[in-house]
Design a protein around this motif. Structure first.
Motif, PDB file in Angstrom:
ATOM      1  N   ALA A 152      13.956  21.505 -25.923  1.00 24.00           N
ATOM      2  CA  ALA A 152      14.097  22.964 -26.013  1.00 24.00           C
ATOM      3  C   ALA A 152      15.012  23.268 -27.203  1.00 24.00           C
ATOM      4  CB  ALA A 152      14.698  23.504 -24.723  1.00 24.00           C
ATOM      5  N   PRO A 153      14.941  24.471 -27.748  1.00 22.58           N
ATOM      6  CA  PRO A 153      15.802  24.821 -28.882  1.00 22.58           C
ATOM      7  C   PRO A 153      17.287  24.716 -28.509  1.00 22.58           C
ATOM      8  CG  PRO A 153      14.084  26.467 -28.577  1.00 22.58           C
ATOM      9  CD  PRO A 153      14.026  25.558 -27.393  1.00 22.58           C
ATOM     10  N   PRO A 154      18.125  24.341 -29.483  1.00 23.57           N
ATOM     11  CA  PRO A 154      19.566  24.301 -29.218  1.00 23.57           C
ATOM     12  C   PRO A 154      20.050  25.651 -28.702  1.00 23.57           C
ATOM     13  CG  PRO A 154      19.069  23.343 -31.358  1.00 23.57           C
ATOM     14  CD  PRO A 154      17.793  23.959 -30.846  1.00 23.57           C
ATOM     15  N   GLY A 155      20.988  25.609 -27.776  1.00 27.62           N
ATOM     16  CA  GLY A 155      21.539  26.827 -27.201  1.00 27.62           C
ATOM     17  C   GLY A 155      20.770  27.334 -25.992  1.00 27.62           C
ATOM     18  N   THR A 156      19.625  26.713 -25.705  1.00 26.80           N
ATOM     19  CA  THR A 156      18.842  27.089 -24.530  1.00 26.80           C
ATOM     20  C   THR A 156      19.631  26.755 -23.264  1.00 26.80           C
ATOM     21  OG1 THR A 156      16.764  26.655 -25.667  1.00 26.80           O
ATOM     22  CG2 THR A 156      16.699  26.639 -23.261  1.00 26.80           C
ATOM     23  N   ILE A 157      19.587  27.638 -22.303  1.00 28.00           N
ATOM     24  CA  ILE A 157      20.168  27.356 -20.989  1.00 28.00           C
ATOM     25  C   ILE A 157      18.993  27.090 -20.059  1.00 28.00           C
ATOM     26  CG2 ILE A 157      21.519  28.255 -19.060  1.00 28.00           C
ATOM     27  CD1 ILE A 157      23.002  30.006 -21.131  1.00 28.00           C
ATOM     28  N   PRO A 158      18.819  25.816 -19.648  1.00 25.77           N
ATOM     29  CA  PRO A 158      17.669  25.490 -18.809  1.00 25.77           C
ATOM     30  C   PRO A 158      17.698  26.254 -17.488  1.00 25.77           C
ATOM     31  CG  PRO A 158      18.738  23.499 -19.619  1.00 25.77           C
ATOM     32  CD  PRO A 158      19.635  24.651 -19.950  1.00 25.77           C
ATOM     33  N   PHE A 159      16.526  26.743 -17.068  1.00 31.67           N
ATOM     34  CA  PHE A 159      16.421  27.410 -15.781  1.00 31.67           C
ATOM     35  C   PHE A 159      16.423  26.358 -14.687  1.00 31.67           C
ATOM     36  CE2 PHE A 159      13.854  28.796 -12.159  1.00 31.67           C
ATOM     37  CZ  PHE A 159      14.568  29.922 -11.783  1.00 31.67           C
ATOM     38  N   MET A 160      17.296  26.539 -13.706  1.00 28.20           N
ATOM     39  CA  MET A 160      17.380  25.621 -12.589  1.00 28.20           C
ATOM     40  C   MET A 160      17.926  26.372 -11.389  1.00 28.20           C
ATOM     41  SD  MET A 160      19.641  22.191 -12.070  1.00 28.20           S
ATOM     42  CE  MET A 160      21.148  23.084 -11.782  1.00 28.20           C
ATOM     43  N   GLU A 161      17.209  26.289 -10.281  1.00 30.07           N
ATOM     44  CA  GLU A 161      17.660  26.929  -9.049  1.00 30.07           C
ATOM     45  C   GLU A 161      17.524  25.914  -7.920  1.00 30.07           C
ATOM     46  OE1 GLU A 161      15.666  30.397  -6.616  1.00 30.07           O
ATOM     47  OE2 GLU A 161      16.566  31.138  -8.476  1.00 30.07           O
ATOM     48  N   ILE A 162      18.661  25.402  -7.448  1.00 27.00           N
ATOM     49  CA  ILE A 162      18.635  24.468  -6.328  1.00 27.00           C
ATOM     50  C   ILE A 162      18.481  25.288  -5.052  1.00 27.00           C
ATOM     51  CG2 ILE A 162      19.948  22.752  -5.021  1.00 27.00           C
ATOM     52  CD1 ILE A 162      21.255  21.921  -7.682  1.00 27.00           C
ATOM     53  N   VAL A 186      14.442  21.744  -6.038  1.00 29.61           N
ATOM     54  CA  VAL A 186      14.930  22.480  -7.195  1.00 29.61           C
ATOM     55  C   VAL A 186      13.744  23.123  -7.910  1.00 29.61           C
ATOM     56  CG1 VAL A 186      14.904  20.416  -8.685  1.00 29.61           C
ATOM     57  CG2 VAL A 186      16.328  22.362  -9.313  1.00 29.61           C
ATOM     58  N   VAL A 187      13.905  24.397  -8.267  1.00 27.36           N
ATOM     59  CA  VAL A 187      12.902  25.091  -9.071  1.00 27.36           C
ATOM     60  C   VAL A 187      13.423  25.074 -10.501  1.00 27.36           C
ATOM     61  CG1 VAL A 187      11.695  27.271  -9.464  1.00 27.36           C
ATOM     62  CG2 VAL A 187      12.215  26.531  -7.120  1.00 27.36           C
ATOM     63  N   ASP A 188      12.561  24.643 -11.413  1.00 25.14           N
ATOM     64  CA  ASP A 188      12.979  24.538 -12.812  1.00 25.14           C
ATOM     65  C   ASP A 188      11.802  24.863 -13.715  1.00 25.14           C
ATOM     66  OD1 ASP A 188      11.445  22.016 -13.146  1.00 25.14           O
ATOM     67  OD2 ASP A 188      13.038  21.144 -11.920  1.00 25.14           O
ATOM     68  N   GLU A 189      12.084  24.937 -14.997  1.00 33.25           N
ATOM     69  CA  GLU A 189      11.044  25.196 -15.983  1.00 33.25           C
ATOM     70  C   GLU A 189      11.069  24.106 -17.027  1.00 33.25           C
ATOM     71  OE1 GLU A 189      11.699  29.161 -17.476  1.00 33.25           O
ATOM     72  OE2 GLU A 189      10.943  30.070 -15.634  1.00 33.25           O
ATOM     73  N   PHE A 190       9.869  23.725 -17.468  1.00 34.55           N
ATOM     74  CA  PHE A 190       9.740  22.729 -18.529  1.00 34.55           C
ATOM     75  C   PHE A 190       8.521  23.087 -19.355  1.00 34.55           C
ATOM     76  CE2 PHE A 190       7.824  18.825 -20.141  1.00 34.55           C
ATOM     77  CZ  PHE A 190       8.857  18.405 -20.968  1.00 34.55           C
TER      78      PHE A 190
END
Length: 119
Positions: A62-72, A86-90
């Motif tokens: 992912a681009p620098p500075g991206t905050i990965p989406f993550m929901e436990i 965990v719900v996440d995006e990739f």
């Protein structure tokens, strides 16, 4: 650090490793014999840890500075075994990952991942 905090740290390592194609982070989070299983593009995908890491690295970071989406959404711990949802995006896709963890040698490790790709 509590067991829950230690498990959360492994899950963060895993999600960040995917988001930023960080092979060392993924190798640390996933047990060498871990399997990754789910339905992807109409077919069952069943990968070893190394196949999974190769696919992540090939997809790129992912681009620098991206905050990965993550929901436990769930952590269930019983002794030296745990399950995490965990719900996440990739790569622009949203997943629900069901992670099985085992505490081995005093450290939590993801030994299995079953995922659902949201449409």
């Amino acid at each position: 650090m509590s067991e829950e905090q230690a498990i959360r740290a492994v899950v963060h390592l895993y999600v960040d490793g995917m988001a930023f194609a960080n092979e060392p982070a993924l190798r640390k989070a996933l047990h060498p014999r871990a399997d990754i299983i789910g339905n992807y593009q109409g077919a069952v995908e069943w990968m070893t840890r190394d196949e999974f890491i190769t696919a992540i690295v090939e997809e790129g970071s992912a681009p620098p500075g991206t905050i990965p989406f993550m929901e436990i959404e769930l952590i269930d711990i019983e002794g030296d075994a745990a399950c995490v949802k965990v719900v996440d995006e990739f790569a622009g896709m949203k997943f629900s990952d069901y992670l099985s963890l085992v505490k081995i040698g005093g450290r939590w490790s993801i030994v299995n991942k079953v995922y659902h790709l949201h449409r």
